[in-house]
Every structure is written in structure tokens, then in C-alpha cells.
Design a protein around this motif. Structure first.
Motif, PDB file in Angstrom:
ATOM      1  N   ASP A   1     -36.818  -0.162  -5.522  1.00 34.41           N
ATOM      2  CA  ASP A   1     -36.487  -1.580  -5.329  1.00 34.41           C
ATOM      3  C   ASP A   1     -36.190  -2.248  -6.666  1.00 34.41           C
ATOM      4  OD1 ASP A   1     -36.727  -1.510  -2.598  1.00 34.41           O
ATOM      5  OD2 ASP A   1     -38.796  -2.256  -2.561  1.00 34.41           O
ATOM      6  N   ARG A   2     -37.032  -1.983  -7.649  1.00 32.83           N
ATOM      7  CA  ARG A   2     -36.888  -2.598  -8.966  1.00 32.83           C
ATOM      8  C   ARG A   2     -35.544  -2.268  -9.585  1.00 32.83           C
ATOM      9  NH1 ARG A   2     -39.066  -6.476 -12.005  1.00 32.83           N
ATOM     10  NH2 ARG A   2     -41.141  -5.873 -11.309  1.00 32.83           N
TER      11      ARG A   2
ATOM     12  N   ASP B   1     -32.830  -1.313  -7.889  1.00 33.02           N
ATOM     13  CA  ASP B   1     -31.749  -1.571  -6.940  1.00 33.02           C
ATOM     14  C   ASP B   1     -31.075  -0.278  -6.475  1.00 33.02           C
ATOM     15  OD1 ASP B   1     -30.017  -3.099  -5.373  1.00 33.02           O
ATOM     16  OD2 ASP B   1     -28.538  -3.306  -6.990  1.00 33.02           O
TER      17      ASP B   1
ATOM     18  N   THR C   1     -32.669   1.472  -3.632  1.00 29.23           N
ATOM     19  CA  THR C   1     -33.280   1.796  -2.349  1.00 29.23           C
ATOM     20  C   THR C   1     -32.223   2.167  -1.311  1.00 29.23           C
ATOM     21  OG1 THR C   1     -35.127   0.300  -2.800  1.00 29.23           O
ATOM     22  CG2 THR C   1     -34.779   0.939  -0.508  1.00 29.23           C
ATOM     23  N   HIS C   2     -31.089   1.483  -1.346  1.00 27.65           N
ATOM     24  CA  HIS C   2     -30.036   1.762  -0.371  1.00 27.65           C
ATOM     25  C   HIS C   2     -29.395   3.128  -0.592  1.00 27.65           C
ATOM     26  CE1 HIS C   2     -27.979   0.195  -3.902  1.00 27.65           C
ATOM     27  NE2 HIS C   2     -26.833   0.645  -3.431  1.00 27.65           N
TER      28      HIS C   2
ATOM     29  N   GLU D   1     -25.144   4.325 -11.164  1.00 28.26           N
ATOM     30  CA  GLU D   1     -26.140   4.532 -10.113  1.00 28.26           C
ATOM     31  C   GLU D   1     -27.139   5.610 -10.529  1.00 28.26           C
ATOM     32  OE1 GLU D   1     -23.460   3.414  -6.144  1.00 28.26           O
ATOM     33  OE2 GLU D   1     -23.411   5.446  -6.983  1.00 28.26           O
TER      34      GLU D   1
ATOM     35  N   ARG E   1     -29.668   4.375 -13.081  1.00 25.97           N
ATOM     36  CA  ARG E   1     -30.738   3.564 -12.504  1.00 25.97           C
ATOM     37  C   ARG E   1     -31.762   4.435 -11.773  1.00 25.97           C
ATOM     38  NH1 ARG E   1     -26.319   0.567  -9.812  1.00 25.97           N
ATOM     39  NH2 ARG E   1     -27.751   0.238  -8.087  1.00 25.97           N
TER      40      ARG E   1
ATOM     41  N   HIS F   1     -26.707  -5.110 -14.141  1.00 25.48           N
ATOM     42  CA  HIS F   1     -27.812  -4.163 -14.204  1.00 25.48           C
ATOM     43  C   HIS F   1     -28.316  -3.980 -15.633  1.00 25.48           C
ATOM     44  CE1 HIS F   1     -26.271  -2.932 -10.127  1.00 25.48           C
ATOM     45  NE2 HIS F   1     -27.561  -3.068  -9.917  1.00 25.48           N
TER      46      HIS F   1
ATOM     47  N   GLU G   1     -30.668  -6.985 -15.945  1.00 28.00           N
ATOM     48  CA  GLU G   1     -31.869  -6.793 -15.137  1.00 28.00           C
ATOM     49  C   GLU G   1     -32.816  -5.778 -15.763  1.00 28.00           C
ATOM     50  OE1 GLU G   1     -30.608  -5.791 -11.218  1.00 28.00           O
ATOM     51  OE2 GLU G   1     -30.169  -7.865 -10.647  1.00 28.00           O
TER      52      GLU G   1
END
Length: 274
Positions: free
Chosen positions: A124-125, A127, A129-130, A143, A146, A173, A176
Motif C-alpha cells: 500500500d505504501r 502503491d 497493491t493493484h 513499477e 517500487r 512516486h 512520495e
């Protein structure tokens, strides 16, 4: 956790890659290592996460020589994101993130409920999860980056060692991730190419050139036009951020000579030897 590099020296093939490097990272602070290509940033970081052994000097964790610790024990305290991080196996994102629990695992026991929750929070932190059921082989560079940061967080380290963590990340990102690092409470040592990002996220900056420490201190103390010109070979104006006051560099790009209008098109693709 306090990290100390004491007279760290790395020699290879008759060359000194890092020479008598001294850096102190106080508990909970973020220290950035900057410098031109080949200045020794990655080599120094490799000694901290034990991918390389220094020729002399020491890396200390809370005063304990890292070399005296078992690899498994140091892996429980140190998590690393390296420039060479890649996954060739067809694992899902969820599986890769769960690998962060390896230093804490006993045999082939499945993850506990707490560990599964920890993995979910890290995804989640960052981004991702999806992407949980996606193969890492199908991800973009950003991706995947992360996902690897999420794996590092799941390790529950007290020290994060990050080599160019913003590589491949889009602006959102990048911001973040760096904002998270600032507020994480973890001790962080990171190599960064972007001096403006380094100024924003780092409590202190260590500048390397040809393997030696040439400056160390708060961003405003270190990032001066004189140092940037001397170490990086570029001219820059240093101005305060209008809201935070953090120093920001505005680079002076040398003008590019215009191509004469009557130059044949095919001549533009020919090298200087033509």
C-alpha cells in the motif's frame, strides 16, 4: 541505529576506488552520498550492505564492526536497494515482497498473519497493491523499483541503504518515496544523482570525488556554486525554495551552436571524421 564508516578503503586492480572514507549517519537521519560517475558512491554502499569487503577500515553499526556479524544477523538490521536489483524468476509481486521476510524466517514456515499484514502495508505504501498478482517480469522499470522498495521495508530494517532509489520513478512516486524516507524514523544512507532531490530529502550530504570525501554537511553548507563547479564541472546558481527555503540548483547550460541552414541533412548523421 547509528552507522559509521571509519577510514573505509577499497582497492581493486591496483586502483583505489574509495580512500579513507569517513561518514557518520546518526540514528533516524537521512544522509545522501553524491558525486560524479565513478566517484565511489556505489562502492561505499556495497561495503555497508556487505556485497563488497573493504580493503581496510570498518563499517560500524551502533559501534559494532559489521565484519564481526553473521550475514543473517546483519540482514535483519540492514535492507538494501541496489542499482543491480533485478528478478529474473517469474514471481508475482506479492511473492517478491514476501521475500523481504527471508532473514527472519525459520525453515520453510509460511508467513504469519502479522507478516502478511506487513507485506500488505508495504505494498500500500509503495502503491503496488493493484499489481499483487502480476508477474514482476511484466512490470515497467518504475513499477519494479517500487516493488523492490516494498520488499526492503518488509524486512523491517533499522538501516536502509538505497543506491539511486528514484531511478525509473515518475515525479509523483519520487516525491512520495522521498517524503516517506524523511518521516520514516529509519536511519538512511542513499546515493543520489539529483542534487535537488538530495537537498530536499537529506539531513546531511557527503560529496565524493575520485573516491575521496571532499565535503560533508547540511545541504545549504555543501551545495555551493563553487563546489558544484569544482566537483561536477557545471555552473549553477543556488537559490532558496520559495516555500521551504531548501537550496535548489539552477544549472547554466552552455548554448548549443545552431546548425547552418544550408547544411545537408545527411551530414548531420555523420561523425566528426566525415
Amino acid at each position: 541505529m547509528v552507522l559509521s564508516l571509519r577510514d573505509l578503503t577499497v582497492e581493486a586492480a591496483g586502483r583505489t576506488l574509495v580512500g579513507r572514507l569517513n561518514i557518520e549517519v546518526s540514528a533516524g537521519s537521512v544522509v545522501g552520498v553524491v558525486g560524479p560517475n565513478g566517484s565511489g558512491k556505489s562502492t561505499a554502499l556495497r561495503c555497508v550492505y556487505r556485497a563488497m569487503r573493504p580493503t581496510s577500515g570498518a563499517v560500524l553499526l551502533d559501534g559494532t564492526d559489521l565484519a564481526s556479524l553473521k550475514l543473517r544477523d546483519s540482514a535483519r538490521s540492514i535492507a538494501a536497494l541496489t542499482q543491480e536489483s533485478h528478478t529474473e524468476l517469474d514471481f508475482t509481486v506479492e511473492e517478491v515482497v514476501a521475500l523481504g521476510r527471508t532473514p527472519h524466517a525459520h525453515g520453510n514456515q509460511p508467513l504469519t498473519a502479522r507478516e502478511r499484514e506487513l507485506c500488505g502495508q508495504a505494498m500500500d505504501r509503495l502503491d503496488v497493491t493493484h499489481l499483487a498478482d502480476r508477474s514482476v517480469l511484466t512490470l515497467s522499470g518504475g513499477e519494479r523499483q517500487r516493488v523492490l522498495v516494498a520488499r526492503a521495508l518488509v524486512q523491517e530494517p533499522r538501516l536502509l541503504v538505497l543506491d539511486e532509489p528514484t531511478n525509473h520513478l515518475d515525479v509523483r512516486h519520487q516525491v512520495e518515496l522521498l517524503s516517506f524516507l524523511r518521516g520514516s524514523g529509519l536511519t538512511v544512507l542513499t546515493a543520489l544523482h539529483d542534487l535537488n532531490l538530495a537537498a530536499q530529502v537529506c539531513d546531511r550530504i557527503a560529496v565524493l570525488d575520485t573516491g575521496c570525501l571532499v565535503a560533508s554537511g547540511a545541504p545549504a553548507e555543501v551545495l555551493t556554486p563553487e563546489l558544484v563547479r569544482k566537483v561536477f564541472g557545471v555552473d549553477a546558481d543556488v537559490v532558496p525554495h520559495p516555500r521551504t527555503g531548501i537550496p535548489q540548483l539552477l544549472y547554466d547550460l552552455a548554448p548549443i551552436a545552431p546548425v547552418p541552414a544550408d547544411t545537408p541533412t545527411d551530414a548531420l548523421s555523420e561523425g566528426p571524421h566525415a
